[in-house]
Design a protein around this motif. Structure first.
Motif, PDB file in Angstrom:
ATOM      1  N   SER A  68       0.834  -1.207   0.000  1.00  0.00           N
ATOM      2  CA  SER A  68       0.000   0.000   0.000  1.00  0.00           C
ATOM      3  C   SER A  68       0.866   1.253   0.000  1.00  0.00           C
ATOM      4  CB  SER A  68      -0.943   0.016   1.208  1.00  0.00           C
ATOM      5  OG  SER A  68      -1.880  -1.028   1.107  1.00  0.00           O
ATOM      6  N   GLY A  69       2.003   1.158  -0.685  1.00  0.00           N
ATOM      7  CA  GLY A  69       2.909   2.299  -0.776  1.00  0.00           C
ATOM      8  C   GLY A  69       3.865   2.441   0.380  1.00  0.00           C
ATOM      9  N   GLY A  70       3.743   1.611   1.404  1.00  0.00           N
ATOM     10  CA  GLY A  70       4.558   1.741   2.607  1.00  0.00           C
ATOM     11  C   GLY A  70       5.873   0.978   2.528  1.00  0.00           C
ATOM     12  N   PRO A  71       6.626   1.016   3.608  1.00  0.00           N
ATOM     13  CA  PRO A  71       6.334   1.796   4.825  1.00  0.00           C
ATOM     14  C   PRO A  71       6.380   3.296   4.565  1.00  0.00           C
ATOM     15  CG  PRO A  71       8.554   0.873   4.904  1.00  0.00           C
ATOM     16  CD  PRO A  71       7.903   0.285   3.690  1.00  0.00           C
ATOM     17  N   GLY A  72       5.412   4.007   5.085  1.00  0.00           N
ATOM     18  CA  GLY A  72       5.289   5.429   4.773  1.00  0.00           C
ATOM     19  C   GLY A  72       4.895   5.592   3.322  1.00  0.00           C
ATOM     20  N   PHE A  73       5.733   6.308   2.566  1.00  0.00           N
ATOM     21  CA  PHE A  73       5.517   6.479   1.129  1.00  0.00           C
ATOM     22  C   PHE A  73       6.670   5.867   0.332  1.00  0.00           C
ATOM     23  CE2 PHE A  73       3.632  10.446   3.042  1.00  0.00           C
ATOM     24  CZ  PHE A  73       2.324  10.003   2.965  1.00  0.00           C
ATOM     25  N   VAL A  74       7.469   5.018   0.978  1.00  0.00           N
ATOM     26  CA  VAL A  74       8.732   4.558   0.396  1.00  0.00           C
ATOM     27  C   VAL A  74       8.537   3.810  -0.914  1.00  0.00           C
ATOM     28  CG1 VAL A  74      10.689   2.994   0.750  1.00  0.00           C
ATOM     29  CG2 VAL A  74       9.949   4.505   2.591  1.00  0.00           C
ATOM     30  N   SER A  75       7.514   2.956  -1.012  1.00  0.00           N
ATOM     31  CA  SER A  75       7.363   2.083  -2.185  1.00  0.00           C
ATOM     32  C   SER A  75       6.293   2.566  -3.162  1.00  0.00           C
ATOM     33  CB  SER A  75       7.053   0.654  -1.734  1.00  0.00           C
ATOM     34  OG  SER A  75       5.827   0.607  -1.009  1.00  0.00           O
ATOM     35  N   GLU A  76       5.867   3.794  -3.047  1.00  0.00           N
ATOM     36  CA  GLU A  76       4.865   4.306  -3.983  1.00  0.00           C
ATOM     37  C   GLU A  76       5.442   4.417  -5.393  1.00  0.00           C
ATOM     38  OE1 GLU A  76       1.695   7.102  -1.538  1.00  0.00           O
ATOM     39  OE2 GLU A  76       3.426   8.040  -2.508  1.00  0.00           O
ATOM     40  N   THR A  77       4.630   4.063  -6.371  1.00  0.00           N
ATOM     41  CA  THR A  77       4.950   4.313  -7.774  1.00  0.00           C
ATOM     42  C   THR A  77       4.045   5.437  -8.275  1.00  0.00           C
ATOM     43  OG1 THR A  77       3.334   2.665  -8.510  1.00  0.00           O
ATOM     44  CG2 THR A  77       5.605   1.908  -8.157  1.00  0.00           C
ATOM     45  N   MET A  78       4.291   5.878  -9.501  1.00  0.00           N
ATOM     46  CA  MET A  78       3.477   6.955 -10.043  1.00  0.00           C
ATOM     47  C   MET A  78       2.002   6.573 -10.105  1.00  0.00           C
ATOM     48  SD  MET A  78       4.755   9.901 -10.856  1.00  0.00           S
ATOM     49  CE  MET A  78       3.648  10.441 -12.155  1.00  0.00           C
ATOM     50  N   ALA A  79       1.722   5.357 -10.553  1.00  0.00           N
ATOM     51  CA  ALA A  79       0.335   4.919 -10.673  1.00  0.00           C
ATOM     52  C   ALA A  79      -0.332   4.861  -9.305  1.00  0.00           C
ATOM     53  CB  ALA A  79       0.265   3.554 -11.356  1.00  0.00           C
ATOM     54  N   PHE A  80       0.372   4.338  -8.309  1.00  0.00           N
ATOM     55  CA  PHE A  80      -0.211   4.264  -6.971  1.00  0.00           C
ATOM     56  C   PHE A  80      -0.317   5.652  -6.346  1.00  0.00           C
ATOM     57  CE2 PHE A  80      -0.223   3.607  -2.392  1.00  0.00           C
ATOM     58  CZ  PHE A  80      -1.205   2.641  -2.276  1.00  0.00           C
ATOM     59  N   PHE A  81       0.651   6.512  -6.621  1.00  0.00           N
ATOM     60  CA  PHE A  81       0.608   7.893  -6.123  1.00  0.00           C
ATOM     61  C   PHE A  81      -0.642   8.605  -6.644  1.00  0.00           C
ATOM     62  CE2 PHE A  81       1.637  12.377  -6.987  1.00  0.00           C
ATOM     63  CZ  PHE A  81       1.954  12.825  -5.709  1.00  0.00           C
ATOM     64  N   ILE A  82      -0.945   8.413  -7.917  1.00  0.00           N
ATOM     65  CA  ILE A  82      -2.149   9.021  -8.511  1.00  0.00           C
ATOM     66  C   ILE A  82      -3.401   8.517  -7.809  1.00  0.00           C
ATOM     67  CG2 ILE A  82      -3.546   9.126 -10.618  1.00  0.00           C
ATOM     68  CD1 ILE A  82      -0.854   8.956 -12.161  1.00  0.00           C
ATOM     69  N   TYR A  83      -3.477   7.202  -7.607  1.00  0.00           N
ATOM     70  CA  TYR A  83      -4.632   6.621  -6.931  1.00  0.00           C
ATOM     71  C   TYR A  83      -4.751   7.141  -5.494  1.00  0.00           C
ATOM     72  CZ  TYR A  83      -6.985   3.144  -4.021  1.00  0.00           C
ATOM     73  OH  TYR A  83      -7.770   2.527  -3.082  1.00  0.00           O
ATOM     74  N   LYS A  84      -3.642   7.190  -4.794  1.00  0.00           N
ATOM     75  CA  LYS A  84      -3.671   7.551  -3.378  1.00  0.00           C
ATOM     76  C   LYS A  84      -4.116   8.991  -3.169  1.00  0.00           C
ATOM     77  CE  LYS A  84      -2.789   6.133   0.850  1.00  0.00           C
ATOM     78  NZ  LYS A  84      -3.484   4.980   1.454  1.00  0.00           N
ATOM     79  N   VAL A  85      -3.519   9.923  -3.920  1.00  0.00           N
ATOM     80  CA  VAL A  85      -3.883  11.330  -3.709  1.00  0.00           C
ATOM     81  C   VAL A  85      -5.255  11.634  -4.298  1.00  0.00           C
ATOM     82  CG1 VAL A  85      -1.476  12.063  -3.613  1.00  0.00           C
ATOM     83  CG2 VAL A  85      -2.678  12.103  -5.795  1.00  0.00           C
ATOM     84  N   GLY A  86      -5.615  10.950  -5.395  1.00  0.00           N
ATOM     85  CA  GLY A  86      -6.884  11.234  -6.047  1.00  0.00           C
ATOM     86  C   GLY A  86      -8.086  10.692  -5.309  1.00  0.00           C
ATOM     87  N   PHE A  87      -7.967   9.454  -4.819  1.00  0.00           N
ATOM     88  CA  PHE A  87      -9.106   8.784  -4.174  1.00  0.00           C
ATOM     89  C   PHE A  87      -8.934   8.650  -2.665  1.00  0.00           C
ATOM     90  CE2 PHE A  87      -8.998   7.303  -8.577  1.00  0.00           C
ATOM     91  CZ  PHE A  87     -10.301   7.569  -8.977  1.00  0.00           C
ATOM     92  N   GLY A  88      -7.708   8.434  -2.213  1.00  0.00           N
ATOM     93  CA  GLY A  88      -7.488   8.264  -0.779  1.00  0.00           C
ATOM     94  C   GLY A  88      -7.447   9.576  -0.026  1.00  0.00           C
ATOM     95  N   GLU A  89      -6.923  10.623  -0.655  1.00  0.00           N
ATOM     96  CA  GLU A  89      -6.798  11.920   0.004  1.00  0.00           C
ATOM     97  C   GLU A  89      -7.777  12.947  -0.555  1.00  0.00           C
ATOM     98  OE1 GLU A  89      -2.699  13.042  -0.315  1.00  0.00           O
ATOM     99  OE2 GLU A  89      -1.980  11.114   0.468  1.00  0.00           O
ATOM    100  N   TYR A  90      -8.655  12.511  -1.440  1.00  0.00           N
ATOM    101  CA  TYR A  90      -9.701  13.368  -2.023  1.00  0.00           C
ATOM    102  C   TYR A  90      -9.121  14.638  -2.650  1.00  0.00           C
ATOM    103  CZ  TYR A  90     -12.599  10.229   0.717  1.00  0.00           C
ATOM    104  OH  TYR A  90     -13.168   9.108   1.241  1.00  0.00           O
TER     105      TYR A  90
END
Length: 307
Positions: free
Chosen positions: A251-273
């Motif tokens: 899920s991009g963790g630990p923290g934001f260490v393993s985030e990719t661009m695609a997951f970053f888009i999903y996380k900020v767009g849908f997870g952080e509204y």
């Protein structure tokens, strides 16, 4: 032949060709409409939304210009996602193609049980990335996973690691799992190209005294250049858009260490509204995929011509 036809016959033939073309176009139209409605229009709308502060829920929003892009390009989290995407994209493309080509060369020389080994190589590609990642998540669990349990049982407990929770190795673990998942299709494409190489050319090269390496470099490699272009391009596109494995494993963790661009888009767009900000990141990812794919494909095509 057409020169001997009379004028009325040529007219009828031309009319028939036009009717056939319009009929073929009619079959394409439904799929084209669906593609426009489901892909093209939403993609164009995402460009518009990238200049807004839309949260993804509210009916109204304000235009903020290039504020989303400015914030994104000055964000350490964004550049970490870019770094991971480059590592996973380029790394997986190189590793997958090298290993797949080696496997294809071995399969091409098999005499017995060809079908069995080809099925075994292709089998991981039949399973969705989500399921494969779920299996690996249990295998790599620190407490009860097979990998750590095996290491403890053979007397090397110090080698047991929190494979998905250690920020120093988690991206490399994801890279391994990605390569394990995507290699089957690539191997079969190389195998199909190898089997299309004329045996006469190989025999002629051997008769002229060429060794195995020389035959591969001077005969086989140029003949499978088209397959190399396809595989490298597809592997890069798949690498740039890695999402399932990150979503399931860390899920991009630990923290934001393993985030990719695609997951970053999903996380900020849908997870952080922050749909506007996520749309801006999606536009950037689209440009990266488009430019890198076009450049890679163009370069590889030129190599084909030279070969």
């Amino acid at each position: 032949m057409s020169a001997t036809l009379s004028a009325p016959a040529r007219t009828r033939r031309r009319s028939r060709q036009i009717r056939i073309r319009w009929t073929m176009f009619g079959f394409v139209v439904p799929a084209l409409i669906v593609y426009l409605a489901m892909v093209i229009l939403p993609s164009l709308q995402s460009i518009q939304l990238s200049f807004t502060n839309w949260d993804g829920i509210a009916d109204d929003y304000d235009y903020v210009g290039f504020a989303n892009y400015t914030e994104m390009l000055t964000s350490g989290r964004f550049w970490n996602a870019v770094k991971n995407t480059l590592l996973l994209g380029i790394g997986s493309a190189v590793i997958i193609n090298v290993i797949s080509l080696g496997m294809a060369l071995l399969l091409d020389r098999l005499v017995h049980l060809q079908g069995l080994f080809r099925t075994a190589v292709y089998l991981p590609a039949l399973v969705s990335a989500f399921i494969v990642a779920t299996i690996w998540k249990y295998l790599l669990n620190y407490n009860f996973g097979f990998v750590n349990t095996f290491l403890r049982d053979i007397g090397v407990p110090d080698a047991a690691r929190d494979w998905l929770g250690d920020s120093d190795i988690v991206v490399w673990v994801i890279l391994f799992i990605v390569c394990f998942t995507l290699g089957g299709n690539t191997t079969l494409i190389y195998l199909a190209n190898l089997q299309s190489v004329p045996q006469e050319l190989l025999e002629a090269a051997r008769i002229d005294g060429a060794g195995k390496i020389q035959v591969f470099l001077n005969v086989t490699w140029p003949m499978i250049a088209g397959g190399v272009t396809i595989n490298v391009t597809l592997a890069l596109i798949a690498g740039w858009t890695i999402f399932d494995q990150v979503m399931v494993l860390t899920s991009g963790g630990p923290g934001f260490v393993s985030e990719t661009m695609a997951f970053f888009i999903y996380k900020v767009g849908f997870g952080e509204y922050r749909a506007g900000f996520g749309s801006a990141a999606a536009v950037v990812l689209f440009l990266v995929v488009l430019i890198s794919s076009a450049a890679t494909n163009g370069y590889m095509r030129k190599r084909e011509i030279q070969a």
